[in-house]
Design an enzyme around this catalytic site. Structure first.
Site, PDB file in Angstrom:
ATOM      1  N   THR A  45       0.828  -1.205   0.000  1.00 21.65           N
ATOM      2  CA  THR A  45       0.000   0.000   0.000  1.00 21.65           C
ATOM      3  C   THR A  45       0.861   1.255   0.000  1.00 21.65           C
ATOM      4  OG1 THR A  45      -1.703  -1.188   1.242  1.00 21.65           O
ATOM      5  CG2 THR A  45      -1.859   1.207   1.203  1.00 21.65           C
ATOM      6  N   TYR A 108     -13.102  -4.216  -1.885  1.00 21.04           N
ATOM      7  CA  TYR A 108     -14.269  -3.763  -2.663  1.00 21.04           C
ATOM      8  C   TYR A 108     -15.359  -4.823  -2.793  1.00 21.04           C
ATOM      9  CZ  TYR A 108     -17.236  -1.250  -5.875  1.00 21.04           C
ATOM     10  OH  TYR A 108     -18.314  -0.621  -6.428  1.00 21.04           O
ATOM     11  N   TYR A 134      -2.639  -9.820   4.887  1.00 15.75           N
ATOM     12  CA  TYR A 134      -2.642  -8.395   5.244  1.00 15.75           C
ATOM     13  C   TYR A 134      -4.080  -7.974   5.498  1.00 15.75           C
ATOM     14  CZ  TYR A 134      -1.890  -3.304   4.703  1.00 15.75           C
ATOM     15  OH  TYR A 134      -1.856  -1.941   4.872  1.00 15.75           O
ATOM     16  N   LYS A 162      -0.230  -9.523   8.865  1.00 13.30           N
ATOM     17  CA  LYS A 162      -0.012  -8.109   9.163  1.00 13.30           C
ATOM     18  C   LYS A 162      -1.371  -7.564   9.585  1.00 13.30           C
ATOM     19  CE  LYS A 162       1.095  -3.599   7.176  1.00 13.30           C
ATOM     20  NZ  LYS A 162       1.416  -2.821   5.946  1.00 13.30           N
ATOM     21  N   ILE A 208       5.326  -4.342  10.076  1.00 15.33           N
ATOM     22  CA  ILE A 208       5.553  -3.927   8.699  1.00 15.33           C
ATOM     23  C   ILE A 208       5.294  -2.426   8.694  1.00 15.33           C
ATOM     24  CG2 ILE A 208       4.880  -4.184   6.293  1.00 15.33           C
ATOM     25  CD1 ILE A 208       4.279  -7.095   6.839  1.00 15.33           C
TER      26      ILE A 208
END
Length: 296
Positions: A45, A108, A134, A162, A208
């Protein structure tokens, strides 16, 4: 390669022609390694995965693996809201020689919990590279729940999560679930810099990190101190870094981080639209924090 300690979610430096700045990326990788980090994540990201193409993403994974050259863990951002696309990216990461693939929960389309399990099962069954889940519900609209984490942790290829849900009670529930199901080698990693210290106290094994882009040495020292049980030193470093942890999220990540790196003379460049440059009032606040930490 152990996936713990401080793993940096590195920015993607762009050149003036809006291409990936390969030279700058390699320079940043070595800056982070010299700062004492344990791993580097490309194309996550913070690396603007939402606006880089798959070809760029694959190229960045190749650059990362080549430049890291086994010195620290090379983690490839390889997620998608399409399981088929995610599988293609994870396979590329495996073929490139990455140490692990970070795979975001699909965004989404809001899959059900059993859909999330099947997503990670497909990736685990189809590849041999270690996979890090994640979870970042603020961006995806989906929160992988504790029960599902417990099931996913039993998949052979899934080795860590994460966790960027800021609910510390959930962190305790997750670690207890892992203990109860004897998934002792499955690691919880912090996905929020400002919550890393309390998460380490609860049993997480690392972070992270966005902050480590800017101050890798101090962030690494904080995490290492906590892992070694020296929470007095870790607490001191946490509060030294706390204003930086906050100001780097004063606007959407990675806008402030890239601006900080530009101020420091490090390769970063612009952010891709629809992200926009940092506002002037935010820049003033960022400048003060960087000066206080003697980073500029």
């Amino acid at each position: 390669m152990k996936l713990e300690g401080t793993i940096v979610a590195m920015v993607t430096p762009f050149n003036k022609d809006d291409g990936v700045d390969e030279t700058g990326m390699r320079e940043n990788i070595n800056y982070l390694i010299d700062g004492g980090v344990d791993g580097i994540l490309a194309a996550g990201t913070t690396g603007e995965s939402a606006t880089i193409t798959h070809d760029e993403q694959k190229k960045m994974i190749d650059i990362l693996v080549d430049e890291v050259n086994g010195k620290v863990a090379a983690v490839a951002g390889a997620g998608s809201n399409s399981s088929k696309e995610a599988l293609g990216l994870v396979k590329h990461a495996e073929d490139a020689g990455a140490d692990a693939a970070l795979v975001i929960t699909p965004y989404y389309n809001k899959p059900q919990q059993h859909g999330l399990y099947e997503h990670y099962k497909l990736l685990s069954d189809s590849t041999n590279i270690p996979i890090i889940v994640y979870n970042v519900p603020s961006r995806t609209g989906t929160d992988i729940d504790v029960e599902t984490i417990g099931k996913v942790a039993q998949l052979d290829g899934v080795v860590a999560i994460k966790e960027a849900n800021p609910d510390l009670d959930k962190v305790s529930q997750t670690i207890k679930k892992l203990q109860d199901t004897e998934c002792k080698n499955f690691r919880v990693l912090s996905g929020n810099d400002n919550l890393t210290l309390p998460m380490l106290a609860l049993g997480a094994k690392g972070v992270i990190s966005v902050v480590a882009n800017v101050d890798p040495a101090r962030m690494s020292r904080m995490v290492n101190a906590a892992i070694e049980g020296d929470f007095e030193t870790a607490g001191k470093l946490h509060y030294e870094l706390f204003d930086l942890m906050k100001v780097l999220f004063i606007e959407s990540n990675p806008v402030p981080t890239k601006e900080a790196l530009n101020m420091m003379g490090r390769p970063a460049g612009h952010v891709r639209m629809p992200l926009a440059p940092l506002k002037e009032e935010s820049k003033v606040k960022l400048t003060k924090v960087l000066k206080d930490l003697e980073l500029i």
